[in-house]
Structures are given as structure tokens and as C-alpha cells.
Design an enzyme around this catalytic site. Structure first.
Site, PDB file in Angstrom:
ATOM      1  N   THR A 175       0.834  -1.221   0.000  1.00 38.94           N
ATOM      2  CA  THR A 175       0.000   0.000   0.000  1.00 38.94           C
ATOM      3  C   THR A 175       0.862   1.263   0.000  1.00 38.94           C
ATOM      4  O   THR A 175       0.430   2.300  -0.483  1.00 38.94           O
ATOM      5  CB  THR A 175      -1.008   0.024   1.172  1.00 38.94           C
ATOM      6  OG1 THR A 175      -0.320   0.164   2.413  1.00 38.94           O
ATOM      7  CG2 THR A 175      -1.864  -1.221   1.194  1.00 38.94           C
ATOM      8  N   LEU A 196      -2.891   5.033  -0.670  1.00 43.91           N
ATOM      9  CA  LEU A 196      -4.306   4.632  -0.745  1.00 43.91           C
ATOM     10  C   LEU A 196      -4.379   3.150  -0.381  1.00 43.91           C
ATOM     11  O   LEU A 196      -4.504   2.283  -1.250  1.00 43.91           O
ATOM     12  CB  LEU A 196      -4.868   4.909  -2.135  1.00 43.91           C
ATOM     13  CG  LEU A 196      -5.131   6.393  -2.432  1.00 43.91           C
ATOM     14  CD1 LEU A 196      -5.890   6.562  -3.738  1.00 43.91           C
ATOM     15  CD2 LEU A 196      -5.913   7.064  -1.301  1.00 43.91           C
ATOM     16  N   HIS A 197      -4.291   2.906   0.939  1.00 45.12           N
ATOM     17  CA  HIS A 197      -4.213   1.521   1.425  1.00 45.12           C
ATOM     18  C   HIS A 197      -5.387   0.663   0.937  1.00 45.12           C
ATOM     19  O   HIS A 197      -5.210  -0.355   0.259  1.00 45.12           O
ATOM     20  CB  HIS A 197      -4.254   1.495   2.957  1.00 45.12           C
ATOM     21  CG  HIS A 197      -3.230   2.313   3.645  1.00 45.12           C
ATOM     22  ND1 HIS A 197      -1.923   1.922   3.764  1.00 45.12           N
ATOM     23  CD2 HIS A 197      -3.326   3.512   4.290  1.00 45.12           C
ATOM     24  CE1 HIS A 197      -1.256   2.835   4.457  1.00 45.12           C
ATOM     25  NE2 HIS A 197      -2.081   3.804   4.783  1.00 45.12           N
ATOM     26  N   ASP A 198      -6.589   1.050   1.379  1.00 43.32           N
ATOM     27  CA  ASP A 198      -7.736   0.139   1.239  1.00 43.32           C
ATOM     28  C   ASP A 198      -8.191  -0.101  -0.204  1.00 43.32           C
ATOM     29  O   ASP A 198      -8.672  -1.207  -0.512  1.00 43.32           O
ATOM     30  CB  ASP A 198      -8.902   0.635   2.104  1.00 43.32           C
ATOM     31  CG  ASP A 198      -8.558   0.594   3.593  1.00 43.32           C
ATOM     32  OD1 ASP A 198      -7.659  -0.188   3.969  1.00 43.32           O
ATOM     33  OD2 ASP A 198      -9.178   1.334   4.369  1.00 43.32           O
TER      34      ASP A 198
END
Ligand code: BDR
Ligand code: CA
Length: 314
Positions: free
Chosen positions: A197, A243-245
Site C-alpha cells: 500500500t 491509498l491503502h484500502d
């Protein structure tokens, strides 16, 4: 012949990056969102369920069913992250009050009932926050575990270590006991750790591309990522915000953008110093059997191209 969309349940604690992930899913015909279940994490449950409803409405999908799950971790007190996401969890743009109703069923019951009702291996759980709801469902109804198609989750780290303690990533740290149950469950798990991520970084050009869509969702994504960026830039000196998710949803749609290794991952639940660490056997130095596909690389250009194109569809 086009393939039937993949049925998913999104378990989430929005959070700006969760919001972008939900939008990506709602914009993508490859997935069918059976429900969005909120959990306490980035901010308390009363805010995460509210934020989930706001995001579904702003995506033009008010028919999406949103449920409230657990309001605290299984054994530990809740730790939140207002310093990253702001007091509301979705700070940045001014947002309207949600008008769509919260479902009355508890989120954990929804997960259990859906997995029991739908055909074997036809529902994927997408976990974007602490794993409390999913682990609670597993404890209450172990019969659902073999019915799951996959669990794709954002959490943990190996080379990148931690973002909330020196060695723990936020989602795992908040509820390490839940994470331990999930990683030991035997379900097919795909992990998006910080290692990948942190490669999904925003940049002025990438944020401008969202703004240039000249749509309401495009503007919101630009303003959320702008807000989210300031924290990572100050703290890590990085060029943008991770933008991890959205990596979780992007993997379902375009898995070829990602690469990783199938390895053993265990969760530290005892030590105060390393609580919530994902002990990932990246180099396969133990005999412990593999239990997760641990992703570490990403085609960032392809990822942002996908995200921008899909947000443009909303
Ligand atoms: C994770 O923690 C949250 O703050 C983000 O939404 C993401 O799910 C990153 O560590
Ligand atoms: Ca999250």
C-alpha cells in the site's frame, strides 16, 4: 460471455481511503456489493457506519445495504486514528448528512446469514479495518469459514514494519486477537500489507486526475486524498499518501497489477512491545505452513489509471 460479478461483503471503518475503496467497488461491474459492514477503527462505530452511508449515497448507490458491526475490539480497548483521518474520520470536503437508513440487523449476523445462504465459495470478504466483525462471526459460527471464497484484507507489514507502533500496522494492532483468529482460520487469505500500500502513493498529478473528472465523486476523492496526504507527508516525508484500502478492491478487479508470495503469517498477541506485529515468514525460514498470499508489489500507474477511470463512472 461475460463472467458473473463476484459477490463481496465490504467490512470497513471509513476513513478516506476506505471511502475511495467503497467507491471503487460500487463503480465496478466485476463485483457485486452484497452489503457494507462498519466496524470501530479509524473512528468510533457511530461515525464509521454514518460515513459508510454517506459514501454509498455520494456514489449514487443509496440502495446499498449498510450494517453496524462491533463497536470495540474483542479484548482490548479501542484505539482510533483521528490524527490521520480527522475528527469525523472523513475530514476534507464538507459532507451532507446521510439520508439512507442503517440496516437494523447487526453486521456480524449479516455476515453469518449471508455466508450460510449463498452457495459455497461464492462470497468474498473484503476487510478494510480491524478484523473484529469477521473474527466474531467465525467464533459464533465456525461453519461459515469453509463457505468463504476468499478474504482479501488490508493489514500488517513485513519490510515496512509498522505505522502505529514501530512494528505494527493499525488494522492489526487495533484488534490483534481478531486478526489472530482470522489468520488461523484456514480460510483463503490475501493480504495487502503496508509493503504494497505504500506503493499506491498519491501525487499532485494523480490527485489532479480525479479533480479533472469534473464530477462530484471525482472532486470528493481529490479532496479526501488531499486531506489524507498532509499526515503522511509530515510524518514520513513521503511524496504522497498511500491509498491503502483501495488495493483490496483493485486486486479483485485487476489481480495482474499485484505480485506477492504465499507464506506463513502469524499475529503477535502477547508481547506488549510487539503487539499486533504480523510475523510474516517472507524468506520461508520456518516449516510453518503457508496461510496467506502476502502481496508486496504493485503497478502503481495501472492502479491509479484503474481508480481514476472507475471513479469517473460514478
Ligand atoms: C489502515 O489503517 C487505516 O487508518 C486505513 O484506513 C487503513 O485501513 C492503514 O494502516
Ligand atoms: Ca480502513
Amino acid at each position: 460471455m461475460t463472467e458473473a460479478p463476484r459477490k463481496i461483503i465490504i467490512d470497513t471503518d471509513p476513513g478516506q481511503d476506505d471511502a475511495v475503496a467503497i467507491m471503487l467497488a460500487l463503480a465496478s461491474p466485476e463485483v457485486e456489493v452484497l452489503g457494507v459492514v462498519a466496524v470501530a477503527g479509524n473512528v468510533p462505530l457511530a461515525l464509521t457506519e454514518r460515513n459508510a452511508r454517506i459514501v454509498c449515497e455520494l456514489s449514487g448507490k443509496p440502495e446499498t445495504r449498510v450494517f453496524a458491526g462491533c463497536d470495540r475490539p474483542m479484548l482490548r480497548p479501542l484505539v482510533t486514528a483521528e490524527q490521520v483521518h480527522g475528527e469525523t474520520g472523513l475530514d476534507g470536503p464538507t459532507l451532507p448528512e446521510p439520508t439512507m437508513a442503517l440496516q437494523s440487523q447487526h453486521g456480524v449476523d449479516f455476515i453469518i446469514e449471508t455466508l450460510r445462504r449463498e452457495p459455497m465459495h461464492s462470497v468474498t470478504l473484503c476487510a478494510l479495518g480491524p478484523l473484529t466483525n469477521i473474527a466474531t462471526a467465525f467464533q459464533r459460527a465456525p461453519d461459515i469459514i469453509p463457505r468463504i471464497q476468499q478474504i482479501v484484507l488490508m493489514g500488517g507489514a513485513y519490510f515496512e514494519l509498522g505505522n502505529v507502533t514501530p512494528v505494527a500496522e493499525f488494522n492489526i494492532y487495533v484488534d490483534p486477537h481478531a486478526a489472530d483468529i482470522v489468520f488461523k482460520s484456514g480460510a483463503c487469505i490475501i493480504v495487502m500489507p503496508l509493503d504494497v500500500t505504500h506503493k499506491a502513493l498519491t501525487s499532485p498529478q494523480r490527485i489532479a486526475a480525479f479533480r479533472d473528472l469534473k464530477t462530484e465523486p471525482g472532486r470528493l476523492v481529490a479532496e479526501w486524498t488531499d486531506f489524507f496526504e498532509r499526515f503522511d507527508k509530515q510524518k514520513y516525508g513521503s511524496d504522497g499518501a498511500p491509498l491503502h484500502d483501495p488495493c483490496v478492491i483493485a486486486w479483485l478487479i485487476r489481480p495482474e497489477l499485484f505480485q506477492g508470495r504465499f507464506i506463513n503469517v502469524e499475529i503477535e498477541t502477547q508481547s506488549e512491545l510487539t503487539l499486533g506485529m504480523t510475523v510474516a515468514d517472507w524468506w520461508r525460514v520456518t516449516e510453518r505452513p503457508g496461510n496467506a498470499l502476502f502481496i508486496n508489489s504493485l503497478d502503481a500507474e495501472g492502479f491509479f489509471a484503474l481508480l481514476t477511470e472507475r471513479i469517473g463512472r460514478l
